[in-house]
Design a protein around this motif. Structure first.
Motif, PDB file in Angstrom:
ATOM      1  N   GLN A  39       0.827  -1.197   0.000  1.00 37.74           N
ATOM      2  CA  GLN A  39       0.000   0.000   0.000  1.00 37.74           C
ATOM      3  C   GLN A  39       0.865   1.252   0.000  1.00 37.74           C
ATOM      4  OE1 GLN A  39      -2.352  -0.762   3.541  1.00 37.74           O
ATOM      5  NE2 GLN A  39      -4.099  -1.268   2.244  1.00 37.74           N
ATOM      6  N   VAL A  40       0.244   2.367  -0.364  1.00 33.05           N
ATOM      7  CA  VAL A  40       0.892   3.674  -0.328  1.00 33.05           C
ATOM      8  C   VAL A  40       0.397   4.390   0.926  1.00 33.05           C
ATOM      9  CG1 VAL A  40       1.115   5.894  -1.512  1.00 33.05           C
ATOM     10  CG2 VAL A  40       1.036   3.755  -2.839  1.00 33.05           C
ATOM     11  N   SER A  41       1.315   4.975   1.682  1.00 33.17           N
ATOM     12  CA  SER A  41       0.961   5.717   2.897  1.00 33.17           C
ATOM     13  C   SER A  41       0.949   7.214   2.604  1.00 33.17           C
ATOM     14  CB  SER A  41       1.964   5.438   4.015  1.00 33.17           C
ATOM     15  OG  SER A  41       1.861   4.100   4.441  1.00 33.17           O
ATOM     16  N   TRP A  43       0.789  10.998   4.398  1.00 35.69           N
ATOM     17  CA  TRP A  43       1.210  11.556   5.673  1.00 35.69           C
ATOM     18  C   TRP A  43       0.874  13.039   5.773  1.00 35.69           C
ATOM     19  CZ3 TRP A  43       3.297   7.885   8.838  1.00 35.69           C
ATOM     20  CH2 TRP A  43       3.786   6.727   8.231  1.00 35.69           C
ATOM     21  N   ASP A  44       0.572  13.475   6.999  1.00 31.32           N
ATOM     22  CA  ASP A  44       0.353  14.888   7.282  1.00 31.32           C
ATOM     23  C   ASP A  44       1.730  15.543   7.412  1.00 31.32           C
ATOM     24  OD1 ASP A  44       0.124  17.352   8.746  1.00 31.32           O
ATOM     25  OD2 ASP A  44      -1.889  16.734   9.347  1.00 31.32           O
ATOM     26  N   PRO A  45       2.049  16.544   6.582  1.00 33.28           N
ATOM     27  CA  PRO A  45       3.380  17.149   6.617  1.00 33.28           C
ATOM     28  C   PRO A  45       3.629  18.031   7.843  1.00 33.28           C
ATOM     29  CG  PRO A  45       1.997  18.310   5.054  1.00 33.28           C
ATOM     30  CD  PRO A  45       1.201  17.124   5.539  1.00 33.28           C
ATOM     31  N   LYS A  46       2.593  18.310   8.629  1.00 34.88           N
ATOM     32  CA  LYS A  46       2.773  19.143   9.828  1.00 34.88           C
ATOM     33  C   LYS A  46       2.968  18.314  11.086  1.00 34.88           C
ATOM     34  CE  LYS A  46       0.230  22.922   7.844  1.00 34.88           C
ATOM     35  NZ  LYS A  46      -1.077  23.373   7.512  1.00 34.88           N
ATOM     36  N   THR A  47       2.367  17.122  11.126  1.00 36.57           N
ATOM     37  CA  THR A  47       2.411  16.302  12.336  1.00 36.57           C
ATOM     38  C   THR A  47       3.135  14.967  12.149  1.00 36.57           C
ATOM     39  OG1 THR A  47       0.342  15.160  11.833  1.00 36.57           O
ATOM     40  CG2 THR A  47       0.195  17.254  13.058  1.00 36.57           C
ATOM     41  N   ALA A  48       3.399  14.572  10.901  1.00 36.21           N
ATOM     42  CA  ALA A  48       4.001  13.286  10.544  1.00 36.21           C
ATOM     43  C   ALA A  48       3.078  12.108  10.860  1.00 36.21           C
ATOM     44  CB  ALA A  48       5.360  13.088  11.199  1.00 36.21           C
ATOM     45  N   GLU A  49       1.790  12.373  11.061  1.00 30.59           N
ATOM     46  CA  GLU A  49       0.825  11.290  11.276  1.00 30.59           C
ATOM     47  C   GLU A  49       0.375  10.721   9.935  1.00 30.59           C
ATOM     48  OE1 GLU A  49      -2.402  11.912  14.100  1.00 30.59           O
ATOM     49  OE2 GLU A  49      -1.373  13.763  14.681  1.00 30.59           O
ATOM     50  N   ARG A  50       0.189   9.391   9.915  1.00 30.87           N
ATOM     51  CA  ARG A  50      -0.341   8.766   8.706  1.00 30.87           C
ATOM     52  C   ARG A  50      -1.814   9.117   8.597  1.00 30.87           C
ATOM     53  NH1 ARG A  50       1.732   3.562   6.911  1.00 30.87           N
ATOM     54  NH2 ARG A  50       1.847   3.057   9.099  1.00 30.87           N
ATOM     55  N   LEU A  51      -2.215   9.647   7.445  1.00 28.05           N
ATOM     56  CA  LEU A  51      -3.601  10.023   7.212  1.00 28.05           C
ATOM     57  C   LEU A  51      -4.414   8.865   6.671  1.00 28.05           C
ATOM     58  CD1 LEU A  51      -2.936  13.479   5.537  1.00 28.05           C
ATOM     59  CD2 LEU A  51      -3.628  13.026   7.905  1.00 28.05           C
ATOM     60  N   ARG A  52      -3.806   8.078   5.769  1.00 28.93           N
ATOM     61  CA  ARG A  52      -4.507   6.945   5.173  1.00 28.93           C
ATOM     62  C   ARG A  52      -3.526   6.075   4.413  1.00 28.93           C
ATOM     63  NH1 ARG A  52      -5.962  11.328   1.780  1.00 28.93           N
ATOM     64  NH2 ARG A  52      -5.441  11.013  -0.392  1.00 28.93           N
ATOM     65  N   ARG A  53      -3.993   4.913   4.061  1.00 30.59           N
ATOM     66  CA  ARG A  53      -3.269   4.007   3.164  1.00 30.59           C
ATOM     67  C   ARG A  53      -4.171   3.738   1.976  1.00 30.59           C
ATOM     68  NH1 ARG A  53      -0.661  -0.698   6.986  1.00 30.59           N
ATOM     69  NH2 ARG A  53       0.745   0.665   8.117  1.00 30.59           N
ATOM     70  N   THR A  54      -3.570   3.695   0.812  1.00 34.69           N
ATOM     71  CA  THR A  54      -4.329   3.365  -0.389  1.00 34.69           C
ATOM     72  C   THR A  54      -3.621   2.246  -1.134  1.00 34.69           C
ATOM     73  OG1 THR A  54      -3.192   5.101  -1.647  1.00 34.69           O
ATOM     74  CG2 THR A  54      -5.297   5.687  -0.631  1.00 34.69           C
ATOM     75  N   GLY A  55      -4.342   1.618  -2.040  1.00 34.05           N
ATOM     76  CA  GLY A  55      -3.803   0.489  -2.780  1.00 34.05           C
ATOM     77  C   GLY A  55      -2.611   0.858  -3.636  1.00 34.05           C
ATOM     78  N   GLY A  56      -1.688  -0.054  -3.692  1.00 37.82           N
ATOM     79  CA  GLY A  56      -0.521   0.057  -4.560  1.00 37.82           C
ATOM     80  C   GLY A  56      -0.426  -1.217  -5.362  1.00 37.82           C
TER      81      GLY A  56
END
Length: 139
Positions: A39-41, A43-56
């Protein structure tokens, strides 16, 4: 994420379970990463939190890129495909059947054309909307 002016690290993105092979940054700062995970992750560039994963691809993702507007990413896969998606939703779009592990992918500014470089030594040019091969530039 490194501050270009100072060279100092600002954020560390962590949480991928396997090796990271590719990272891309959109013009608005959105960060995506991929690698040996399927999957592709995103990321929020301000907090470094993963926002979602999508298919790869079904195997490793070797490279990621965006068109100039950042509206549309391309993911180069070890399974011989390039997967296109909508950057806002992560919804899968067309899949280009390159035929050999893809190690390089580039999009023109509007995302209408895709260039691929594969393990079989070919460089190909594709129509993104139709997932149609336009030319083999090098083989």
């Amino acid at each position: 994420l490194v501050d270009v002016a100072t060279g100092k690290g600002r954020l560390t993105f962590s949480g991928m379970e396997q090796e990271v092979l590719a990272v891309a940054v959109r013009s608005d700062g959105q960060v995506v990463s991929s690698g040996f995970e399927t999957q592709v992750s995103w990321w929020d560039p301000k907090t470094a939190e993963r926002l979602r994963r999508t298919g790869g691809p079904g195997t490793a993702s070797h490279e990621l890129t965006f068109n100039a507007k950042g509206t549309f990413p391309a993911v180069a896969g070890g399974d011989g495909t390039v997967r296109l998606a909508d950057a806002k939703t992560g919804t899968a779009g067309k899949t280009l059947a390159v035929g050999s592990a893809v190690f390089a992918v580039a999009l023109d500014a509007d995302g209408k054309r895709v260039a691929t470089g594969a393990a079989d030594g070919t460089v190909k040019l594709w129509d993104a909307a139709e997932a149609r091969l336009l030319a083999t530039l090098w083989s």
